[in-house]
Enzyme design. Structure first.
Site, short mmCIF file in Angstrom:
data_model
loop_
_atom_site.label_atom_id
_atom_site.label_comp_id
_atom_site.label_asym_id
_atom_site.label_seq_id
_atom_site.Cartn_x
_atom_site.Cartn_y
_atom_site.Cartn_z
N THR A 32 0.83 -1.21 -0.11
CA THR A 32 -0.01 -0.05 0.06
C THR A 32 0.69 1.20 -0.25
OG1 THR A 32 -1.24 1.43 1.60
CG2 THR A 32 -0.16 -0.36 2.70
N GLU A 76 0.57 3.63 1.93
CA GLU A 76 0.81 3.68 3.18
C GLU A 76 2.44 3.51 3.58
OE1 GLU A 76 -0.64 5.20 6.50
OE2 GLU A 76 -1.70 6.25 4.79
N TYR A 116 0.28 0.51 10.71
CA TYR A 116 -0.29 -0.29 9.65
C TYR A 116 0.60 -0.32 8.48
CZ TYR A 116 -3.12 -0.96 5.00
OH TYR A 116 -3.39 -1.44 3.93
N LYS A 160 3.05 -3.23 6.90
CA LYS A 160 2.83 -3.56 5.28
C LYS A 160 4.26 -3.55 4.93
CE LYS A 160 -1.23 -4.48 4.31
NZ LYS A 160 -1.73 -5.51 3.52
O1 G4F Z 1 -10.30 6.97 3.36
P1 G4F Z 1 -9.17 7.00 4.39
O2 G4F Z 1 -9.42 6.49 5.84
O3 G4F Z 1 -7.97 6.34 3.67
P2 G4F Z 1 -6.47 6.31 3.82
O4 G4F Z 1 -6.15 6.55 5.35
O5 G4F Z 1 -5.82 6.94 2.99
O6 G4F Z 1 -6.12 4.64 3.73
C1 G4F Z 1 -6.57 3.83 2.81
O7 G4F Z 1 -5.98 3.97 1.76
C2 G4F Z 1 -4.58 3.35 1.89
C3 G4F Z 1 -3.92 3.39 0.53
O8 G4F Z 1 -4.21 2.65 -0.44
C4 G4F Z 1 -4.62 1.92 2.36
F1 G4F Z 1 -3.26 1.62 2.95
C5 G4F Z 1 -5.58 1.82 3.66
O9 G4F Z 1 -5.65 0.59 3.92
C6 G4F Z 1 -6.60 2.43 3.12
O10 G4F Z 1 -7.37 1.70 2.25
O11 G4F Z 1 -8.86 8.72 4.66
C7 G4F Z 1 -8.38 9.47 3.30
C8 G4F Z 1 -8.35 10.71 4.12
C9 G4F Z 1 -7.06 10.84 4.68
O12 G4F Z 1 -6.41 11.85 4.85
C10 G4F Z 1 -8.02 11.36 6.23
O13 G4F Z 1 -7.57 12.14 7.19
O14 G4F Z 1 -9.65 11.41 4.29
C11 G4F Z 1 -9.36 12.15 5.59
N1 G4F Z 1 -10.52 11.98 6.24
C12 G4F Z 1 -11.11 13.28 6.53
N2 G4F Z 1 -12.07 12.94 7.21
C13 G4F Z 1 -11.02 11.35 6.78
C14 G4F Z 1 -12.12 11.60 7.70
N3 G4F Z 1 -10.88 9.81 6.84
C15 G4F Z 1 -11.85 9.12 7.34
N4 G4F Z 1 -11.69 7.91 7.35
N5 G4F Z 1 -12.92 9.41 8.03
C16 G4F Z 1 -13.15 10.94 8.02
O15 G4F Z 1 -14.08 11.33 8.72
#
Ligand code: G4F
Length: 335
Positions: free
Chosen positions: A129, A131, A153, A157
Protein backbone atom coordinates in the site's frame (compact mmCIF):
# COMPACT_ATOMS: atom_id res chain seq x y z
CA UNK A 1 -5.08 -27.58 -19.58
CA UNK A 2 -6.08 -28.25 -15.95
CA UNK A 3 -8.28 -25.65 -14.30
CA UNK A 4 -6.17 -23.23 -12.22
CA UNK A 5 -6.86 -22.93 -8.50
CA UNK A 6 -6.70 -19.54 -6.82
CA UNK A 7 -6.78 -18.81 -3.11
CA UNK A 8 -7.86 -15.35 -1.91
CA UNK A 9 -7.40 -14.25 1.69
CA UNK A 10 -9.83 -11.47 2.57
CA UNK A 11 -12.26 -12.69 -0.08
CA UNK A 12 -15.14 -10.81 1.54
CA UNK A 13 -13.39 -7.46 1.34
CA UNK A 14 -13.87 -4.90 -1.41
CA UNK A 15 -10.89 -6.14 -3.41
CA UNK A 16 -11.36 -9.83 -2.57
CA UNK A 17 -14.91 -9.91 -3.83
CA UNK A 18 -14.08 -8.14 -7.11
CA UNK A 19 -11.04 -10.37 -7.59
CA UNK A 20 -13.14 -13.51 -6.99
CA UNK A 21 -15.55 -12.36 -9.71
CA UNK A 22 -12.69 -11.64 -12.10
CA UNK A 23 -11.04 -15.04 -11.53
CA UNK A 24 -14.34 -16.95 -11.86
CA UNK A 25 -14.90 -15.13 -15.12
CA UNK A 26 -11.44 -16.26 -16.25
CA UNK A 27 -12.30 -19.90 -15.46
CA UNK A 28 -10.43 -20.37 -12.16
CA UNK A 29 -11.53 -22.60 -9.31
CA UNK A 30 -11.72 -19.97 -6.57
CA UNK A 31 -11.11 -20.62 -2.87
CA UNK A 32 -11.50 -18.01 -0.16
CA UNK A 33 -10.15 -17.86 3.37
CA UNK A 34 -12.49 -16.37 5.94
CA UNK A 35 -12.59 -16.22 9.70
CA UNK A 36 -14.77 -18.82 11.36
CA UNK A 37 -17.19 -16.11 12.56
CA UNK A 38 -17.77 -15.24 8.90
CA UNK A 39 -19.04 -18.74 8.20
CA UNK A 40 -21.21 -18.70 11.29
CA UNK A 41 -23.27 -15.71 10.12
CA UNK A 42 -22.67 -15.75 6.35
CA UNK A 43 -25.63 -13.58 5.32
CA UNK A 44 -24.30 -10.70 7.46
CA UNK A 45 -20.56 -11.18 7.49
CA UNK A 46 -20.04 -12.39 3.94
CA UNK A 47 -22.29 -9.85 2.29
CA UNK A 48 -19.94 -8.98 -0.55
CA UNK A 49 -19.72 -12.59 -1.75
CA UNK A 50 -23.30 -13.70 -1.11
CA UNK A 51 -23.99 -13.85 -4.83
CA UNK A 52 -20.90 -16.06 -5.33
CA UNK A 53 -21.48 -18.48 -2.47
CA UNK A 54 -22.26 -21.39 -4.80
CA UNK A 55 -19.28 -20.69 -7.02
CA UNK A 56 -16.43 -20.27 -4.55
CA UNK A 57 -15.17 -22.63 -1.86
CA UNK A 58 -14.78 -21.02 1.55
CA UNK A 59 -12.34 -22.23 4.22
CA UNK A 60 -12.24 -21.09 7.83
CA UNK A 61 -8.79 -19.94 8.97
CA UNK A 62 -7.67 -16.79 10.68
CA UNK A 63 -4.36 -15.14 9.84
CA UNK A 64 -3.15 -15.58 13.43
CA UNK A 65 -3.50 -19.36 13.25
CA UNK A 66 -0.52 -20.99 11.53
CA UNK A 67 -1.89 -24.53 11.88
CA UNK A 68 -5.21 -23.60 10.28
CA UNK A 69 -3.53 -21.76 7.40
CA UNK A 70 -1.15 -24.67 6.84
CA UNK A 71 -4.03 -27.15 6.74
CA UNK A 72 -6.06 -25.00 4.35
CA UNK A 73 -3.12 -24.75 1.96
CA UNK A 74 -2.43 -28.48 2.24
CA UNK A 75 -6.03 -29.08 1.20
CA UNK A 76 -6.25 -26.52 -1.61
CA UNK A 77 -2.70 -26.61 -3.08
CA UNK A 78 -3.37 -23.38 -4.99
CA UNK A 79 -1.65 -22.28 -8.20
CA UNK A 80 -2.09 -18.61 -7.30
CA UNK A 81 -2.51 -17.04 -3.88
CA UNK A 82 -3.72 -13.45 -3.44
CA UNK A 83 -3.02 -12.28 0.09
CA UNK A 84 -5.41 -9.38 0.65
CA UNK A 85 -6.56 -9.92 4.24
CA UNK A 86 -5.22 -7.45 6.79
CA UNK A 87 -6.22 -5.06 9.50
CA UNK A 88 -6.35 -2.12 7.07
CA UNK A 89 -7.77 1.01 8.67
CA UNK A 90 -5.19 3.76 9.10
CA UNK A 91 -5.24 5.61 12.39
CA UNK A 92 -2.47 7.42 14.18
CA UNK A 93 -4.03 7.69 17.61
CA UNK A 94 -6.10 4.63 18.34
CA UNK A 95 -3.98 1.97 16.74
CA UNK A 96 -4.23 -1.42 18.32
CA UNK A 97 -0.52 -1.70 17.62
CA UNK A 98 0.09 -5.22 18.84
CA UNK A 99 -2.85 -6.80 17.08
CA UNK A 100 -2.24 -4.95 13.78
CA UNK A 101 1.41 -6.02 13.73
CA UNK A 102 0.69 -9.59 14.80
CA UNK A 103 -2.09 -10.14 12.28
CA UNK A 104 -0.49 -8.44 9.32
CA UNK A 105 3.10 -9.60 9.71
CA UNK A 106 2.58 -13.12 11.04
CA UNK A 107 -0.31 -13.77 8.66
CA UNK A 108 1.91 -12.99 5.66
CA UNK A 109 4.78 -15.00 7.08
CA UNK A 110 2.59 -18.05 7.85
CA UNK A 111 1.18 -18.02 4.34
CA UNK A 112 4.56 -17.73 2.62
CA UNK A 113 6.10 -20.44 4.82
CA UNK A 114 3.18 -22.82 4.21
CA UNK A 115 3.25 -22.23 0.46
CA UNK A 116 7.01 -22.79 0.34
CA UNK A 117 6.57 -26.20 1.95
CA UNK A 118 3.32 -27.35 0.38
CA UNK A 119 2.91 -25.56 -2.96
CA UNK A 120 6.24 -24.01 -3.97
CA UNK A 121 5.02 -23.57 -7.55
CA UNK A 122 2.22 -21.30 -6.31
CA UNK A 123 2.40 -17.67 -7.44
CA UNK A 124 1.93 -15.24 -4.56
CA UNK A 125 0.52 -11.72 -4.50
CA UNK A 126 1.05 -9.44 -1.50
CA UNK A 127 -1.20 -6.42 -1.02
CA UNK A 128 1.20 -3.58 -0.33
CA UNK A 129 0.00 0.00 0.00
CA UNK A 130 0.96 3.64 -0.45
CA UNK A 131 0.91 3.88 3.36
CA UNK A 132 4.35 2.23 3.17
CA UNK A 133 5.69 5.50 1.72
CA UNK A 134 4.16 7.42 4.65
CA UNK A 135 6.09 10.65 5.13
CA UNK A 136 7.55 10.40 1.66
CA UNK A 137 10.54 12.47 0.63
CA UNK A 138 9.35 13.06 -2.93
CA UNK A 139 6.21 12.95 -5.03
CA UNK A 140 5.16 11.09 -7.11
CA UNK A 141 6.36 7.83 -5.58
CA UNK A 142 7.53 4.87 -7.63
CA UNK A 143 9.08 1.46 -6.95
CA UNK A 144 12.43 3.02 -6.04
CA UNK A 145 11.07 5.54 -3.51
CA UNK A 146 12.23 4.90 0.06
CA UNK A 147 9.60 3.67 2.50
CA UNK A 148 9.04 5.93 5.52
CA UNK A 149 5.83 4.56 7.07
CA UNK A 150 4.24 6.69 9.77
CA UNK A 151 1.42 4.39 10.89
CA UNK A 152 1.58 0.98 12.50
CA UNK A 153 -0.41 -0.30 9.56
CA UNK A 154 2.23 1.08 7.16
CA UNK A 155 5.03 -0.51 9.20
CA UNK A 156 3.26 -3.89 9.15
CA UNK A 157 2.90 -3.63 5.38
CA UNK A 158 6.59 -2.79 4.88
CA UNK A 159 7.40 -5.95 6.85
CA UNK A 160 5.03 -8.00 4.66
CA UNK A 161 6.57 -6.47 1.55
CA UNK A 162 10.09 -7.39 2.72
CA UNK A 163 9.01 -10.93 3.64
CA UNK A 164 7.55 -11.33 0.16
CA UNK A 165 10.76 -10.07 -1.45
CA UNK A 166 12.81 -12.31 0.82
CA UNK A 167 10.88 -15.45 -0.15
CA UNK A 168 11.26 -14.49 -3.81
CA UNK A 169 15.03 -13.98 -3.56
CA UNK A 170 15.88 -16.70 -1.05
CA UNK A 171 13.58 -19.52 -2.17
CA UNK A 172 12.95 -18.55 -5.79
CA UNK A 173 9.22 -18.22 -5.22
CA UNK A 174 7.10 -16.30 -7.73
CA UNK A 175 6.12 -13.72 -5.12
CA UNK A 176 5.07 -10.18 -6.14
CA UNK A 177 3.84 -7.11 -4.31
CA UNK A 178 1.46 -4.49 -5.58
CA UNK A 179 1.91 -1.08 -3.95
CA UNK A 180 -1.67 0.07 -4.33
CA UNK A 181 -2.75 3.63 -3.79
CA UNK A 182 -6.28 4.34 -2.52
CA UNK A 183 -8.91 2.50 -4.52
CA UNK A 184 -12.63 2.87 -4.07
CA UNK A 185 -15.94 1.47 -5.31
CA UNK A 186 -19.54 1.00 -4.21
CA UNK A 187 -18.22 -1.88 -2.06
CA UNK A 188 -15.76 0.25 -0.08
CA UNK A 189 -15.96 -0.15 3.72
CA UNK A 190 -17.97 2.52 5.52
CA UNK A 191 -15.02 3.52 7.74
CA UNK A 192 -13.10 5.00 4.80
CA UNK A 193 -13.75 8.62 3.90
CA UNK A 194 -15.14 8.06 0.39
CA UNK A 195 -17.88 5.63 1.41
CA UNK A 196 -18.59 7.62 4.55
CA UNK A 197 -19.28 10.60 2.31
CA UNK A 198 -21.36 8.81 -0.34
CA UNK A 199 -23.42 6.82 2.16
CA UNK A 200 -24.15 9.96 4.21
CA UNK A 201 -25.16 11.92 1.11
CA UNK A 202 -27.69 9.15 0.39
CA UNK A 203 -28.94 9.20 3.99
CA UNK A 204 -29.34 12.99 3.89
CA UNK A 205 -31.33 12.68 0.67
CA UNK A 206 -33.49 10.00 2.28
CA UNK A 207 -34.15 12.22 5.29
CA UNK A 208 -32.27 9.85 7.62
CA UNK A 209 -29.43 12.23 8.42
CA UNK A 210 -28.90 15.97 8.56
CA UNK A 211 -25.11 16.36 8.59
CA UNK A 212 -21.81 14.80 7.61
CA UNK A 213 -19.04 15.02 10.22
CA UNK A 214 -15.57 14.82 8.71
CA UNK A 215 -11.98 15.47 9.72
CA UNK A 216 -9.45 17.27 7.58
CA UNK A 217 -10.81 18.24 4.12
CA UNK A 218 -7.44 19.28 2.71
CA UNK A 219 -5.56 15.98 2.29
CA UNK A 220 -4.88 14.93 -1.28
CA UNK A 221 -5.28 11.34 -2.37
CA UNK A 222 -4.55 9.37 -5.52
CA UNK A 223 -7.96 7.68 -5.79
CA UNK A 224 -8.60 4.92 -8.33
CA UNK A 225 -11.26 2.34 -9.11
CA UNK A 226 -10.92 -0.93 -7.14
CA UNK A 227 -12.33 -2.99 -10.02
CA UNK A 228 -9.41 -1.96 -12.20
CA UNK A 229 -6.88 -2.52 -9.41
CA UNK A 230 -7.75 -6.22 -9.00
CA UNK A 231 -7.05 -6.69 -12.71
CA UNK A 232 -3.52 -5.35 -12.05
CA UNK A 233 -3.04 -7.95 -9.28
CA UNK A 234 -3.94 -10.76 -11.67
CA UNK A 235 -1.64 -9.40 -14.38
CA UNK A 236 1.31 -9.38 -11.95
CA UNK A 237 0.96 -13.12 -11.40
CA UNK A 238 0.82 -13.83 -15.14
CA UNK A 239 4.33 -12.39 -15.71
CA UNK A 240 7.25 -14.72 -16.29
CA UNK A 241 9.14 -13.13 -13.38
CA UNK A 242 7.80 -11.90 -10.07
CA UNK A 243 8.34 -8.21 -9.27
CA UNK A 244 6.89 -5.21 -7.41
CA UNK A 245 4.62 -2.60 -8.97
CA UNK A 246 3.08 0.74 -8.02
CA UNK A 247 -0.62 0.73 -8.95
CA UNK A 248 -2.09 4.23 -9.03
CA UNK A 249 -3.73 6.85 -11.23
CA UNK A 250 -0.98 9.46 -10.84
CA UNK A 251 -3.69 12.10 -10.27
CA UNK A 252 -4.54 13.88 -7.01
CA UNK A 253 -7.86 15.12 -5.63
CA UNK A 254 -8.66 16.53 -2.21
CA UNK A 255 -11.21 15.21 0.26
CA UNK A 256 -13.03 18.50 -0.29
CA UNK A 257 -13.27 17.88 -4.05
CA UNK A 258 -14.71 14.43 -3.37
CA UNK A 259 -17.30 16.01 -1.05
CA UNK A 260 -18.24 18.72 -3.56
CA UNK A 261 -18.82 16.27 -6.39
CA UNK A 262 -20.75 13.82 -4.19
CA UNK A 263 -23.21 16.47 -2.93
CA UNK A 264 -23.50 18.22 -6.30
CA UNK A 265 -24.36 14.92 -7.99
CA UNK A 266 -27.71 14.93 -6.16
CA UNK A 267 -28.24 18.69 -6.28
CA UNK A 268 -27.14 19.51 -2.72
CA UNK A 269 -24.74 22.20 -1.52
CA UNK A 270 -22.12 20.47 0.64
CA UNK A 271 -21.47 23.55 2.74
CA UNK A 272 -24.92 23.24 4.31
CA UNK A 273 -24.22 19.74 5.62
CA UNK A 274 -20.52 19.19 6.29
CA UNK A 275 -19.28 19.78 9.83
CA UNK A 276 -15.55 19.58 10.52
CA UNK A 277 -15.05 17.45 13.62
CA UNK A 278 -11.66 17.27 15.36
CA UNK A 279 -12.41 13.68 16.38
CA UNK A 280 -11.79 12.58 12.80
CA UNK A 281 -8.85 14.89 12.21
CA UNK A 282 -5.55 13.53 10.87
CA UNK A 283 -2.79 15.86 9.70
CA UNK A 284 -2.33 16.10 5.92
CA UNK A 285 0.91 14.76 4.46
CA UNK A 286 3.54 17.44 3.80
CA UNK A 287 4.36 15.70 0.54
CA UNK A 288 1.24 14.10 -0.95
CA UNK A 289 1.03 10.40 -1.69
CA UNK A 290 0.72 10.22 -5.45
CA UNK A 291 1.79 7.15 -7.40
CA UNK A 292 3.77 6.91 -10.60
CA UNK A 293 2.28 3.87 -12.40
CA UNK A 294 4.70 4.00 -15.37
CA UNK A 295 6.21 0.57 -14.68
CA UNK A 296 2.76 -1.07 -14.46
CA UNK A 297 1.87 0.49 -17.78
CA UNK A 298 5.13 -0.54 -19.42
CA UNK A 299 5.36 -4.12 -18.11
CA UNK A 300 1.77 -5.12 -17.32
CA UNK A 301 0.04 -3.02 -19.97
CA UNK A 302 -2.17 -1.74 -17.13
CA UNK A 303 -3.57 1.75 -16.79
CA UNK A 304 -6.18 3.42 -14.55
CA UNK A 305 -8.88 4.83 -16.79
CA UNK A 306 -11.92 5.51 -14.60
CA UNK A 307 -12.70 9.22 -14.37
CA UNK A 308 -12.65 10.47 -10.76
CA UNK A 309 -15.97 12.37 -10.91
CA UNK A 310 -17.73 9.41 -12.53
CA UNK A 311 -16.48 7.10 -9.76
CA UNK A 312 -17.78 9.49 -7.08
CA UNK A 313 -21.18 9.78 -8.76
CA UNK A 314 -21.44 6.03 -9.19
CA UNK A 315 -20.75 5.48 -5.48
CA UNK A 316 -23.43 8.04 -4.51
CA UNK A 317 -25.93 6.52 -6.94
CA UNK A 318 -25.32 3.02 -5.58
CA UNK A 319 -25.75 4.18 -1.96
CA UNK A 320 -28.99 5.90 -2.95
CA UNK A 321 -30.17 2.73 -4.64
CA UNK A 322 -29.43 0.73 -1.48
CA UNK A 323 -31.80 3.06 0.39
CA UNK A 324 -34.47 2.56 -2.27
CA UNK A 325 -34.08 6.06 -3.71
CA UNK A 326 -34.78 6.64 -7.38
CA UNK A 327 -32.93 9.77 -8.31
CA UNK A 328 -32.17 11.83 -11.32
CA UNK A 329 -28.41 12.25 -11.25
CA UNK A 330 -27.62 15.92 -11.66
CA UNK A 331 -24.54 16.54 -13.74
CA UNK A 332 -21.97 18.35 -11.67
CA UNK A 333 -19.93 21.23 -13.00
CA UNK A 334 -17.20 20.35 -10.47
CA UNK A 335 -14.55 17.89 -11.63
O1 G4F B 1 -10.36 6.96 3.47
P1 G4F B 1 -9.22 7.02 4.41
O2 G4F B 1 -9.48 6.54 5.79
O3 G4F B 1 -8.05 6.27 3.70
P2 G4F B 1 -6.46 6.24 3.93
O4 G4F B 1 -6.08 6.64 5.30
O5 G4F B 1 -5.83 7.03 2.83
O6 G4F B 1 -6.14 4.69 3.77
C1 G4F B 1 -6.68 3.88 2.73
O7 G4F B 1 -5.82 3.88 1.62
C2 G4F B 1 -4.51 3.38 1.88
C3 G4F B 1 -3.73 3.43 0.57
O8 G4F B 1 -4.26 2.55 -0.35
C4 G4F B 1 -4.58 1.96 2.42
F1 G4F B 1 -3.33 1.57 2.74
C5 G4F B 1 -5.47 1.90 3.62
O9 G4F B 1 -5.64 0.55 4.01
C6 G4F B 1 -6.82 2.48 3.28
O10 G4F B 1 -7.43 1.67 2.30
O11 G4F B 1 -8.72 8.55 4.53
C7 G4F B 1 -8.43 9.35 3.40
C8 G4F B 1 -8.19 10.78 3.84
C9 G4F B 1 -7.22 10.91 5.01
O12 G4F B 1 -6.30 11.94 4.75
C10 G4F B 1 -8.10 11.33 6.19
O13 G4F B 1 -7.43 12.18 7.10
O14 G4F B 1 -9.43 11.32 4.30
C11 G4F B 1 -9.19 12.09 5.46
N1 G4F B 1 -10.42 12.18 6.23
C12 G4F B 1 -11.08 13.34 6.52
N2 G4F B 1 -12.17 13.10 7.24
C13 G4F B 1 -11.11 11.15 6.79
C14 G4F B 1 -12.22 11.73 7.43
N3 G4F B 1 -10.89 9.82 6.78
C15 G4F B 1 -11.80 9.02 7.41
N4 G4F B 1 -11.62 7.69 7.38
N5 G4F B 1 -12.90 9.56 8.08
C16 G4F B 1 -13.15 10.91 8.12
O15 G4F B 1 -14.14 11.37 8.70
Amino acid sequence: MAQKKALITGVNGQDGSYLAELLLHKGYEVHGLVRRVGLEAPERRLERVVALRDQIKLHAASLENYAALYQAIAKIRPDECYHLAAASFVSYEFDDEFSTLTTNINGTHYLLASLKDLAPHCRFYFAGTSEMFGAAEASPQDESTRFRPRSIYGISKVAGFELTRNYRERYGMHASSGILFNHESPRRGFEFVTRKITSTVARILAGQSTELRLGNLEPLRDWGDARQYVEAMWRMLQQEHADDYVIATGRLHSVKQFVEIAFASVGLDWQQYVVVDQNYYRPAEKIPLCGNPAKAKRVLGWEATTDFAILVREMVAEDCRLLGLELPIIESTVS
